[in-house]
Scaffold this active site. Structure first.
Site, PDB file in Angstrom:
ATOM      1  N   ALA A 157       0.856  -1.192   0.000  1.00  0.00           N
ATOM      2  CA  ALA A 157       0.000   0.000   0.000  1.00  0.00           C
ATOM      3  C   ALA A 157       0.890   1.239   0.000  1.00  0.00           C
ATOM      4  O   ALA A 157       0.727   2.147   0.817  1.00  0.00           O
ATOM      5  CB  ALA A 157      -0.952  -0.009   1.186  1.00  0.00           C
ATOM      6  N   LEU A 158       1.844   1.267  -0.931  1.00  0.00           N
ATOM      7  CA  LEU A 158       2.870   2.297  -0.924  1.00  0.00           C
ATOM      8  C   LEU A 158       2.282   3.686  -1.183  1.00  0.00           C
ATOM      9  O   LEU A 158       1.329   3.849  -1.936  1.00  0.00           O
ATOM     10  CB  LEU A 158       3.944   1.993  -1.975  1.00  0.00           C
ATOM     11  CG  LEU A 158       4.681   0.659  -1.859  1.00  0.00           C
ATOM     12  CD1 LEU A 158       5.865   0.626  -2.820  1.00  0.00           C
ATOM     13  CD2 LEU A 158       5.144   0.388  -0.445  1.00  0.00           C
ATOM     14  N   GLU A 199       3.620   8.231  -0.713  1.00  0.00           N
ATOM     15  CA  GLU A 199       4.762   9.114  -0.885  1.00  0.00           C
ATOM     16  C   GLU A 199       5.801   8.929   0.220  1.00  0.00           C
ATOM     17  O   GLU A 199       6.995   9.133   0.000  1.00  0.00           O
ATOM     18  CB  GLU A 199       4.302  10.570  -0.931  1.00  0.00           C
ATOM     19  CG  GLU A 199       5.406  11.605  -1.104  1.00  0.00           C
ATOM     20  CD  GLU A 199       6.266  11.391  -2.344  1.00  0.00           C
ATOM     21  OE1 GLU A 199       7.446  11.789  -2.328  1.00  0.00           O
ATOM     22  OE2 GLU A 199       5.764  10.800  -3.332  1.00  0.00           O
ATOM     23  N   VAL A 235       7.067  11.864   6.486  1.00  0.00           N
ATOM     24  CA  VAL A 235       6.462  12.644   5.404  1.00  0.00           C
ATOM     25  C   VAL A 235       5.010  12.913   5.777  1.00  0.00           C
ATOM     26  O   VAL A 235       4.291  11.992   6.199  1.00  0.00           O
ATOM     27  CB  VAL A 235       6.543  11.900   4.061  1.00  0.00           C
ATOM     28  CG1 VAL A 235       5.869  12.696   2.949  1.00  0.00           C
ATOM     29  CG2 VAL A 235       8.002  11.615   3.708  1.00  0.00           C
ATOM     30  N   GLY A 267      11.238   4.488   8.209  1.00  0.00           N
ATOM     31  CA  GLY A 267      10.663   5.798   8.483  1.00  0.00           C
ATOM     32  C   GLY A 267      10.645   6.120   9.963  1.00  0.00           C
ATOM     33  O   GLY A 267      10.403   5.253  10.807  1.00  0.00           O
ATOM     34  N   GLN A 268      10.876   7.388  10.288  1.00  0.00           N
ATOM     35  CA  GLN A 268      10.851   7.821  11.683  1.00  0.00           C
ATOM     36  C   GLN A 268       9.436   7.922  12.235  1.00  0.00           C
ATOM     37  O   GLN A 268       9.263   8.088  13.443  1.00  0.00           O
ATOM     38  CB  GLN A 268      11.581   9.152  11.820  1.00  0.00           C
ATOM     39  CG  GLN A 268      13.086   9.035  11.616  1.00  0.00           C
ATOM     40  CD  GLN A 268      13.811  10.361  11.736  1.00  0.00           C
ATOM     41  OE1 GLN A 268      13.189  11.419  11.908  1.00  0.00           O
ATOM     42  NE2 GLN A 268      15.127  10.325  11.623  1.00  0.00           N
ATOM     43  N   HIS A 305       6.696   6.054   1.524  1.00  0.00           N
ATOM     44  CA  HIS A 305       7.531   4.941   1.059  1.00  0.00           C
ATOM     45  C   HIS A 305       8.417   5.379  -0.106  1.00  0.00           C
ATOM     46  O   HIS A 305       9.592   4.989  -0.184  1.00  0.00           O
ATOM     47  CB  HIS A 305       6.651   3.774   0.606  1.00  0.00           C
ATOM     48  CG  HIS A 305       5.803   3.186   1.677  1.00  0.00           C
ATOM     49  ND1 HIS A 305       4.432   3.317   1.709  1.00  0.00           N
ATOM     50  CD2 HIS A 305       6.121   2.456   2.775  1.00  0.00           C
ATOM     51  CE1 HIS A 305       3.937   2.684   2.751  1.00  0.00           C
ATOM     52  NE2 HIS A 305       4.947   2.155   3.430  1.00  0.00           N
ATOM     53  N   GLN A 323       9.599   1.411  16.531  1.00  0.00           N
ATOM     54  CA  GLN A 323      10.051   0.319  15.668  1.00  0.00           C
ATOM     55  C   GLN A 323      11.485   0.552  15.215  1.00  0.00           C
ATOM     56  O   GLN A 323      12.317  -0.359  15.240  1.00  0.00           O
ATOM     57  CB  GLN A 323       9.125   0.208  14.453  1.00  0.00           C
ATOM     58  CG  GLN A 323       9.608  -0.771  13.403  1.00  0.00           C
ATOM     59  CD  GLN A 323       8.655  -0.851  12.226  1.00  0.00           C
ATOM     60  OE1 GLN A 323       7.638  -1.531  12.306  1.00  0.00           O
ATOM     61  NE2 GLN A 323       8.972  -0.168  11.137  1.00  0.00           N
ATOM     62  N   ASP A 350       7.451   5.535  12.544  1.00  0.00           N
ATOM     63  CA  ASP A 350       7.422   4.388  13.450  1.00  0.00           C
ATOM     64  C   ASP A 350       8.674   4.441  14.317  1.00  0.00           C
ATOM     65  O   ASP A 350       9.575   3.597  14.203  1.00  0.00           O
ATOM     66  CB  ASP A 350       7.354   3.089  12.655  1.00  0.00           C
ATOM     67  CG  ASP A 350       6.081   2.988  11.831  1.00  0.00           C
ATOM     68  OD1 ASP A 350       5.002   2.911  12.434  1.00  0.00           O
ATOM     69  OD2 ASP A 350       6.172   3.020  10.589  1.00  0.00           O
TER      70      ASP A 350
END
Length: 340
Positions: free
Chosen positions: A36-37, A39, A184, A155-156, A41, A161, A158
């Site tokens: 489910a990409l 922007e 983003v 990504g930050q 990603h 994680q 998460d």
């Protein structure tokens, strides 16, 4: 610089063949996704390409990992949009998309041996979703072994994680560089997430409270740090402030009082500012159901004290309707020096 031919790999053998066919001379980067990409990603993939250059190799994994979904969570309805994902990945600079089935990643069923996240995996997201980070680390470890990258980008958004993955790579000597990429956001401030598509128009308006709360905390933090900077220029004791006031230096005296009163409670002030925005949203239609608001040290995700200096994360999680959302922003306390 040479771009390798784009490929889709559904099996481990396909992935190996794609790498061998490309005869990769440079470094390899991996971006792990559940599909489910969007922007966000695409930004990760472009950053991966920047890190390895045109001669490097960028792998994007698309795998909805059943181990990280708890009972009653949205595994069955999690969006699966592989055709669209392939287009986004290729345009952003990927060389191969590795999109295996569950039995390719976990032959013989769910693995009996798993990686545990330790104490950091039991707080905040870990407390709300028991076992979640164990499932995350297990699949990340497997995908790191299968893709053999030099660098992995996450990504930050998460943030917890990212922290547990960094800890795993360090503690278990994975030999891969873990890079965090800033969150983003959409034009209205909502952090990009595959789950945003679940939100109705009314739910989205409520969901915007998460970013508004974080921005309120960030603004209070900026004001507190400005006071820290001012503290380096004016005396901060009551006696000196009174002396200044007596000779007409009222602005310096006021600043001294403000610094002495406000700076020691910087973390509490940030939490309070964010909490105020969140409290208003419980009266919205639909209401915001807050899970947690926390201001933590990103090295272990424990709460920071009011005298804390260094990097911190202001994190929030909440449910709007049936959709659970998370968001965070990084903050730095004491950027003008611990002496303030």
């Amino acid at each position: 610089m040479t771009r390798h031919p784009f490929a889709l790999a559904s099996t481990v053998d396909d992935l190996s063949a794609a790498r061998d066919h490309s005869a990769v001379p440079g470094r390899t980067a991996v971006v792990m996704t559940m599909g489910a990409l969007h922007e966000g990603h695409a930004t990760l993939i472009r950053e991966a390409r920047e890190h390895v250059g045109g001669d490097g190799f960028v792998i994007v994994t698309v795998f909805v990992n059943p181990l990280q979904f708890g009972k009653g969570e949205d595994l069955d309805r999690y969006p699966r949009t592989l055709d669209a994902d392939l287009k986004i990945a290729e345009q952003a600079g990927a060389d191969v998309v590795f999109a295996p089935a569950a039995d390719e990643v976990y032959p013989g069923g769910e693995p009996q041996v798993r990686i545990t996240a330790g104490p950091m995996g039991t707080v905040l997201e870990g407390a709300s979703r028991p076992g979640h980070f164990d499932g995350v680390l297990t699949v990340v470890a497997k995908l790191l072994h299968l893709t053999r990258p030099d660098v992995a980008l996450f990504g930050q958004k998460d943030a917890q994680q990212l922290a547990v993955i960094r800890r795993m790579a360090r503690d278990l000597n994975f030999g891969v560089e873990i890079i965090g990429v800033p969150t983003v956001r959409e034009a209205d401030g909502l952090a990009l997430s595959s789950r945003n598509r679940y939100l109705s128009a009314d739910e989205r308006r409520t969901a915007l409270t998460l970013s508004r709360a974080l921005f309120a905390g960030r603004d209070r933090h900026a004001a507190q740090e400005a006071l820290r900077a001012r503290a380096l220029e004016v005396p901060s004791t009551r006696a000196r402030a009174e002396a200044l006031s007596a000779i007409g230096e009222s602005r310096a005296a006021a600043d001294a009082h403000a610094v002495a009163k406000a700076v020691p409670n910087a973390a509490a002030a940030v939490r309070a500012a964010a909490r105020t925005a969140l409290d208003e949203a419980v009266h919205y239609d639909p209401p915001l159901e807050l899970d947690y608001l926390a201001l933590v040290d990103p090295s272990d995700f424990t709460d920071i004290d009011d005298d804390f200096t260094g990097e911190a994360v202001l994190a929030v999680a909440a449910r709007v309707g049936t959709t659970r959302l998370i968001d965070n922003i990084p903050l730095t306390f004491g950027i003008f020096g611990a002496a303030s």
